[in-house]
Design a protein around this motif. Structure first.
Motif, PDB file in Angstrom:
ATOM      1  N   GLY A   1      51.679  24.553  58.731  1.00 38.71           N
ATOM      2  CA  GLY A   1      50.560  24.230  59.600  1.00 38.71           C
ATOM      3  C   GLY A   1      49.424  25.231  59.587  1.00 38.71           C
ATOM      4  O   GLY A   1      48.460  25.077  60.337  1.00 38.71           O
ATOM      5  N   ARG A   2      49.520  26.280  58.750  1.00 46.88           N
ATOM      6  CA  ARG A   2      48.483  27.303  58.656  1.00 46.88           C
ATOM      7  C   ARG A   2      47.863  27.292  57.270  1.00 46.88           C
ATOM      8  O   ARG A   2      48.452  26.828  56.306  1.00 46.88           O
ATOM      9  CB  ARG A   2      49.062  28.695  58.955  1.00 46.88           C
ATOM     10  N   ARG A   3      46.659  27.845  57.184  1.00 48.29           N
ATOM     11  CA  ARG A   3      45.957  27.980  55.911  1.00 48.29           C
ATOM     12  C   ARG A   3      46.151  29.403  55.386  1.00 48.29           C
ATOM     13  O   ARG A   3      45.411  30.313  55.782  1.00 48.29           O
ATOM     14  CB  ARG A   3      44.469  27.672  56.078  1.00 48.29           C
ATOM     15  N   PRO A   4      47.160  29.653  54.557  1.00 46.18           N
ATOM     16  CA  PRO A   4      47.402  31.019  54.079  1.00 46.18           C
ATOM     17  C   PRO A   4      46.333  31.453  53.072  1.00 46.18           C
ATOM     18  O   PRO A   4      45.777  30.640  52.326  1.00 46.18           O
ATOM     19  CB  PRO A   4      48.770  30.909  53.402  1.00 46.18           C
ATOM     20  N   ARG A   5      46.063  32.748  53.058  1.00 44.05           N
ATOM     21  CA  ARG A   5      45.146  33.327  52.079  1.00 44.05           C
ATOM     22  C   ARG A   5      45.982  33.987  50.971  1.00 44.05           C
ATOM     23  O   ARG A   5      46.899  34.756  51.256  1.00 44.05           O
ATOM     24  CB  ARG A   5      44.233  34.350  52.734  1.00 44.05           C
ATOM     25  N   VAL A   6      45.635  33.663  49.729  1.00 45.69           N
ATOM     26  CA  VAL A   6      46.400  34.153  48.580  1.00 45.69           C
ATOM     27  C   VAL A   6      45.490  34.964  47.668  1.00 45.69           C
ATOM     28  O   VAL A   6      44.380  34.524  47.330  1.00 45.69           O
ATOM     29  CB  VAL A   6      47.025  32.983  47.799  1.00 45.69           C
ATOM     30  N   GLU A   7      45.946  36.150  47.296  1.00 52.07           N
ATOM     31  CA  GLU A   7      45.245  36.988  46.329  1.00 52.07           C
ATOM     32  C   GLU A   7      46.052  36.994  45.027  1.00 52.07           C
ATOM     33  O   GLU A   7      47.284  37.011  45.051  1.00 52.07           O
ATOM     34  CB  GLU A   7      45.119  38.429  46.836  1.00 52.07           C
ATOM     35  N   VAL A   8      45.359  36.985  43.895  1.00 57.27           N
ATOM     36  CA  VAL A   8      46.005  37.059  42.589  1.00 57.27           C
ATOM     37  C   VAL A   8      45.490  38.308  41.884  1.00 57.27           C
ATOM     38  O   VAL A   8      44.291  38.428  41.622  1.00 57.27           O
ATOM     39  CB  VAL A   8      45.713  35.802  41.741  1.00 57.27           C
ATOM     40  N   PHE A   9      46.397  39.246  41.614  1.00 57.39           N
ATOM     41  CA  PHE A   9      46.029  40.518  40.997  1.00 57.39           C
ATOM     42  C   PHE A   9      46.407  40.502  39.515  1.00 57.39           C
ATOM     43  O   PHE A   9      47.559  40.215  39.163  1.00 57.39           O
ATOM     44  CB  PHE A   9      46.755  41.686  41.668  1.00 57.39           C
ATOM     45  N   VAL A  10      45.458  40.831  38.667  1.00 53.61           N
ATOM     46  CA  VAL A  10      45.712  41.042  37.239  1.00 53.61           C
ATOM     47  C   VAL A  10      45.580  42.539  36.987  1.00 53.61           C
ATOM     48  O   VAL A  10      44.479  43.100  37.065  1.00 53.61           O
ATOM     49  CB  VAL A  10      44.712  40.254  36.367  1.00 53.61           C
ATOM     50  N   THR A  11      46.686  43.214  36.738  1.00 56.20           N
ATOM     51  CA  THR A  11      46.674  44.675  36.571  1.00 56.20           C
ATOM     52  C   THR A  11      46.356  45.013  35.114  1.00 56.20           C
ATOM     53  O   THR A  11      47.000  44.508  34.194  1.00 56.20           O
ATOM     54  CB  THR A  11      48.020  45.280  36.970  1.00 56.20           C
ATOM     55  N   ALA A  12      45.371  45.870  34.916  1.00 48.80           N
ATOM     56  CA  ALA A  12      44.926  46.223  33.566  1.00 48.80           C
ATOM     57  C   ALA A  12      44.908  47.733  33.405  1.00 48.80           C
ATOM     58  O   ALA A  12      44.505  48.464  34.311  1.00 48.80           O
ATOM     59  CB  ALA A  12      43.526  45.657  33.317  1.00 48.80           C
ATOM     60  N   TYR A  13      45.318  48.191  32.218  1.00 45.35           N
ATOM     61  CA  TYR A  13      45.314  49.629  31.937  1.00 45.35           C
ATOM     62  C   TYR A  13      45.205  49.839  30.427  1.00 45.35           C
ATOM     63  O   TYR A  13      46.161  50.211  29.753  1.00 45.35           O
ATOM     64  CB  TYR A  13      46.583  50.279  32.492  1.00 45.35           C
ATOM     65  N   GLY A  14      44.040  49.535  29.882  1.00 47.83           N
ATOM     66  CA  GLY A  14      43.802  49.809  28.465  1.00 47.83           C
ATOM     67  C   GLY A  14      44.118  48.674  27.535  1.00 47.83           C
ATOM     68  O   GLY A  14      44.038  48.847  26.307  1.00 47.83           O
ATOM     69  N   GLU A  15      44.496  47.485  28.041  1.00 45.72           N
ATOM     70  CA  GLU A  15      44.756  46.356  27.156  1.00 45.72           C
ATOM     71  C   GLU A  15      43.448  45.865  26.525  1.00 45.72           C
ATOM     72  O   GLU A  15      42.360  46.107  27.050  1.00 45.72           O
ATOM     73  CB  GLU A  15      45.404  45.195  27.925  1.00 45.72           C
ATOM     74  N   PRO A  16      43.520  45.166  25.393  1.00 47.76           N
ATOM     75  CA  PRO A  16      42.308  44.606  24.786  1.00 47.76           C
ATOM     76  C   PRO A  16      41.581  43.699  25.766  1.00 47.76           C
ATOM     77  O   PRO A  16      42.204  42.964  26.539  1.00 47.76           O
ATOM     78  CB  PRO A  16      42.844  43.822  23.578  1.00 47.76           C
ATOM     79  N   VAL A  17      40.254  43.735  25.714  1.00 51.64           N
ATOM     80  CA  VAL A  17      39.461  42.928  26.637  1.00 51.64           C
ATOM     81  C   VAL A  17      39.768  41.448  26.461  1.00 51.64           C
ATOM     82  O   VAL A  17      39.810  40.684  27.436  1.00 51.64           O
ATOM     83  CB  VAL A  17      37.956  43.208  26.425  1.00 51.64           C
ATOM     84  N   ALA A  18      40.005  41.022  25.218  1.00 52.95           N
ATOM     85  CA  ALA A  18      40.322  39.608  24.979  1.00 52.95           C
ATOM     86  C   ALA A  18      41.610  39.206  25.691  1.00 52.95           C
ATOM     87  O   ALA A  18      41.731  38.087  26.200  1.00 52.95           O
ATOM     88  CB  ALA A  18      40.451  39.346  23.478  1.00 52.95           C
ATOM     89  N   THR A  19      42.579  40.110  25.730  1.00 49.21           N
ATOM     90  CA  THR A  19      43.842  39.829  26.426  1.00 49.21           C
ATOM     91  C   THR A  19      43.604  39.686  27.927  1.00 49.21           C
ATOM     92  O   THR A  19      44.120  38.764  28.569  1.00 49.21           O
ATOM     93  CB  THR A  19      44.850  40.958  26.152  1.00 49.21           C
ATOM     94  N   ILE A  20      42.814  40.604  28.484  1.00 48.99           N
ATOM     95  CA  ILE A  20      42.518  40.550  29.920  1.00 48.99           C
ATOM     96  C   ILE A  20      41.732  39.284  30.248  1.00 48.99           C
ATOM     97  O   ILE A  20      41.983  38.625  31.265  1.00 48.99           O
ATOM     98  CB  ILE A  20      41.747  41.805  30.344  1.00 48.99           C
ATOM     99  N   ARG A  21      40.788  38.919  29.403  1.00 51.88           N
ATOM    100  CA  ARG A  21      40.004  37.699  29.620  1.00 51.88           C
ATOM    101  C   ARG A  21      40.916  36.473  29.704  1.00 51.88           C
ATOM    102  O   ARG A  21      40.790  35.649  30.602  1.00 51.88           O
ATOM    103  CB  ARG A  21      38.999  37.520  28.477  1.00 51.88           C
ATOM    104  N   ARG A  22      41.824  36.367  28.752  1.00 53.09           N
ATOM    105  CA  ARG A  22      42.722  35.207  28.710  1.00 53.09           C
ATOM    106  C   ARG A  22      43.531  35.085  29.992  1.00 53.09           C
ATOM    107  O   ARG A  22      43.651  34.011  30.576  1.00 53.09           O
ATOM    108  CB  ARG A  22      43.648  35.354  27.494  1.00 53.09           C
ATOM    109  N   THR A  23      44.072  36.208  30.448  1.00 51.50           N
ATOM    110  CA  THR A  23      44.891  36.184  31.658  1.00 51.50           C
ATOM    111  C   THR A  23      44.044  35.936  32.898  1.00 51.50           C
ATOM    112  O   THR A  23      44.428  35.168  33.789  1.00 51.50           O
ATOM    113  CB  THR A  23      45.659  37.499  31.796  1.00 51.50           C
ATOM    114  N   ALA A  24      42.877  36.580  32.984  1.00 48.45           N
ATOM    115  CA  ALA A  24      42.026  36.418  34.161  1.00 48.45           C
ATOM    116  C   ALA A  24      41.536  34.978  34.294  1.00 48.45           C
ATOM    117  O   ALA A  24      41.514  34.418  35.399  1.00 48.45           O
ATOM    118  CB  ALA A  24      40.845  37.378  34.081  1.00 48.45           C
ATOM    119  N   LEU A  25      41.139  34.363  33.187  1.00 43.69           N
ATOM    120  CA  LEU A  25      40.682  32.969  33.242  1.00 43.69           C
ATOM    121  C   LEU A  25      41.808  32.046  33.694  1.00 43.69           C
ATOM    122  O   LEU A  25      41.603  31.128  34.492  1.00 43.69           O
ATOM    123  CB  LEU A  25      40.143  32.539  31.878  1.00 43.69           C
ATOM    124  N   ALA A  26      43.009  32.271  33.165  1.00 41.91           N
ATOM    125  CA  ALA A  26      44.147  31.455  33.579  1.00 41.91           C
ATOM    126  C   ALA A  26      44.477  31.681  35.048  1.00 41.91           C
ATOM    127  O   ALA A  26      44.820  30.740  35.772  1.00 41.91           O
ATOM    128  CB  ALA A  26      45.362  31.770  32.710  1.00 41.91           C
TER     129      ALA A  26
END
Length: 584
Positions: free
Chosen positions: A117-142
């Motif tokens: 009966g409540r509207r929960p707030r959800v955060e999605v964290f993508v943790t990055a530490y030196g991975e290729p930008v293309a890899t981070i892009r793919r995960t962040a878009l998904a």
């Protein structure tokens, strides 16, 4: 209506459709598990029978090493047989039916969420530490495309301006810190000080979530005692011997052991593909930062305070297994060090730990699991004792047939069980299991003396070093066993008598030799790009700009919070098809 046998009706092919529709706990699996358990008990009885005991030193080595393997195997079988119950109850399905509220929005990532009966707030964290930008892009878009209203954040501990620009481009929230204190756990805790959602998900930068991740995990939280919901690590880059071996090593754990731990309320977080209840994590002071295995420590602290964990054996994200010996060695060293730290610093059997008896046993298995990686290393040196010193682990009156029978009852049945559960025999797993003992010995020493272990990511952008930099003990062991095997073969030819010690030694040398061949191939492949890059630098095309690393570096701006929002792009359909091929 015409039907065609090759008509493509869904993303599956027959083999993957059979896997997706298979019953995990089939009668055949249960029978094989029981037979393997009987084989383990028979082998243990054989080794401990005083009449079978050989010379003291090799017998003690075998008993201690095989004892570790026997105990862990028996506990694993017990856990597997406990995991047939589906954690999804009537309350779960009812909550799932009412979860998504479309509110007229066309974008599924903007559909409202309704829980109790409540509207929960959800955060999605993508943790990055030196991975290729293309890899981070793919995960962040998904992550942005996950159905259900949520906010997606890139938590950039690499403090990369390119990643900041990526977040700006795709409309994703962005965070970076002034320091890397607490590694990944500190990164998440920093984000929790800013993102105030009721629930939060964590994905490593190389794990691409499925669009229905929230739909499958959030309904569990209708039970107010649930602290987190963990899903499997599924790998989509099983492209070479190392990645296949590293990936399939986890299969039994994620398909059968973790579901069994549900039965004891002892399933633990693995750091990615997980959803947490914010208030539960707040109660223990945030994600634990005192260990590189922050996921297991956080789980233990939550279980101590009476919280419940859920493991859902459904693949909802696909990621990368280590593809090089360097990446595999660093990953296993970090995991094993964290595991041993639990034993030395948070002994699950200590009266101070507020755990149930079942949880103590389950965390005891976790804390000592990597001893099963040290045991094969100890067994490598039993055959040389026989060849050089005529010392035998079992009485010479024990026939070769009897020895092979009990030995096969222990090992062959486990191989058959793995073959049935995984769907094929993976010799890469046996190879890595046999050669990884130096990693686990180092991890044991690290945990014992409290040595800090540097954090490494699976898919970093730093240039790989030679694989032989990470396998000196394996090279020396191979040389010793090869020499010893040659001596054993010569002895057998002179005496005209076949010995198991020689066969055992030669087999071990062959396994280590196969690992060296893998390393040689990897070393040759890594030198080719470096040679090409060197030629390109020496012979630039007319009018070409200098190489990027020779240009002056721009001044790095001060760390800042960047919060942006834009319609997410659709996730990669190929990766999601790979997810759909996993058993539900």
């Amino acid at each position: 209506m015409d039907h065609h046998d090759l008509l493509q009706l869904d993303p599956h092919i027959p083999s993957t459709r059979r896997a997706a529709s298979a019953q995990h706990y089939s009668p055949v699996l249960i029978v094989l598990t029981l037979l393997a358990t009987a084989g383990v008990l028979l082998y243990a009885t054989f080794l401990l029978d005083p009449s079978n005991r050989g010379d003291l030193v090799p017998w003690l080595v075998v008993v201690l090493a095989e004892g570790v393997l026997v105990v862990h195997t028996l506990l694993a079988m017990w856990t597997v047989l406990s995991g047939a119950k589906d954690p999804r109850t009537y309350a779960y399905w009812a909550a799932k039916d009412d979860l998504l509220v479309r509110d007229g929005a066309e974008d599924p990532s903007r559909w409202g969420l309704l829980l109790d009966g409540r509207r929960p707030r959800v955060e999605v964290f993508v943790t990055a530490y030196g991975e290729p930008v293309a890899t981070i892009r793919r995960t962040a878009l998904a992550a942005m495309a996950i159905r259900g209203e949520h906010r997606t954040w890139i938590l950039d501990d690499g403090r990369s301006d390119e990643v900041r620009a990526l977040a700006d481009e795709i409309g994703c929230h962005y965070l970076r810190r002034l320091s890397n204190t607490g590694a990944k756990a500190g990164n998440v805790n920093h984000a929790l000080a800013i993102a105030k959602g009721d629930f939060f998900c964590i994905f490593d930068a190389d794990f691409v979530p499925h669009p229905d991740f929230i739909e499958h995990t959030l309904p569990f939280f209708t039970d107010a005692t649930v602290a987190f919901v963990q899903t499997p690590q599924t790998y989509g880059n099983l492209v070479n011997l190392i990645s296949r071996g590293a990936g399939y090593m986890q299969t039994m754990f994620y398909r059968f052991v973790q579901p069994g731990r549900n039965h004891f309320n002892a399933a633990f977080c693995v750091g990615t593909n997980v959803m947490f209840r914010r208030s539960a994590v707040h109660e223990i002071g945030g994600i634990c930062v005192d260990s590189k295995s922050e996921d297991v420590w956080t789980s233990l602290l939550l279980h101590e305070r009476g919280w419940r964990s859920i493991y859902l054996a459904k693949s909802l994200a696909v990621g990368d297994a280590p593809e090089t010996i360097e990446a595999y060695s660093k990953q296993q060293l970090r995991w094993a060090t964290g595991g041993f730290e639990i034993w030395f610093r948070a002994n699950p059997f200590s009266p101070r730990r507020r755990l149930t008896p079942d949880q103590r046993i389950m965390y005891g298995i976790t804390a000592t699991h990597y001893l099963t990686g040290i045991a094969p290393g100890a067994l490598l040196f039993v055959p040389p004792m026989e060849i050089f010193f005529d010392l035998h682990p079992v009485n010479l009156s024990v026939g070769v047939g009897q020895w092979l029978l009990v030995y096969a009852g222990f090992y062959v049945l486990q191989v058959l069980l793995a073959f049935f559960s995984v769907g094929s025999f993976r010799w890469e797993v046996l190879m890595l299991a046999a050669v990884s003992y130096p990693i686990y010995v180092k991890a044991f020493v690290n945990a014992l003396v409290g040595r800090e272990q540097q954090w490494h990511v699976t898919g970093g952008t730093t240039r790989s070093a030679s694989p032989f930099n990470f396998m000196v003990p394996q090279v020396l062991t191979f040389a010793f066993l090869a020499m010893t095997g040659a001596v054993g073969v010569w002895q057998n030819l002179v005496t005209g008598r076949f010995t198991l010690g020689t066969a055992w030694c030669v087999t071990n040398a062959v396994v280590l030799g196969a690992f060296l061949v893998v390393a040689l191939g990897e070393s040759r492949r890594s030198r080719r790009p470096a040679r090409s890059a060197r030629h390109a630098r020496l012979d630039p095309l007319p009018g070409a700009l200098p190489p990027r690393d020779l240009l002056p570096s721009p001044r790095r701006p001060e760390p800042a919070l960047v919060a942006r929002h834009a319609p997410p792009a659709p996730a990669d359909p190929v990766l999601h098809r790979a997810l759909d091929q996993e058993p539900a």
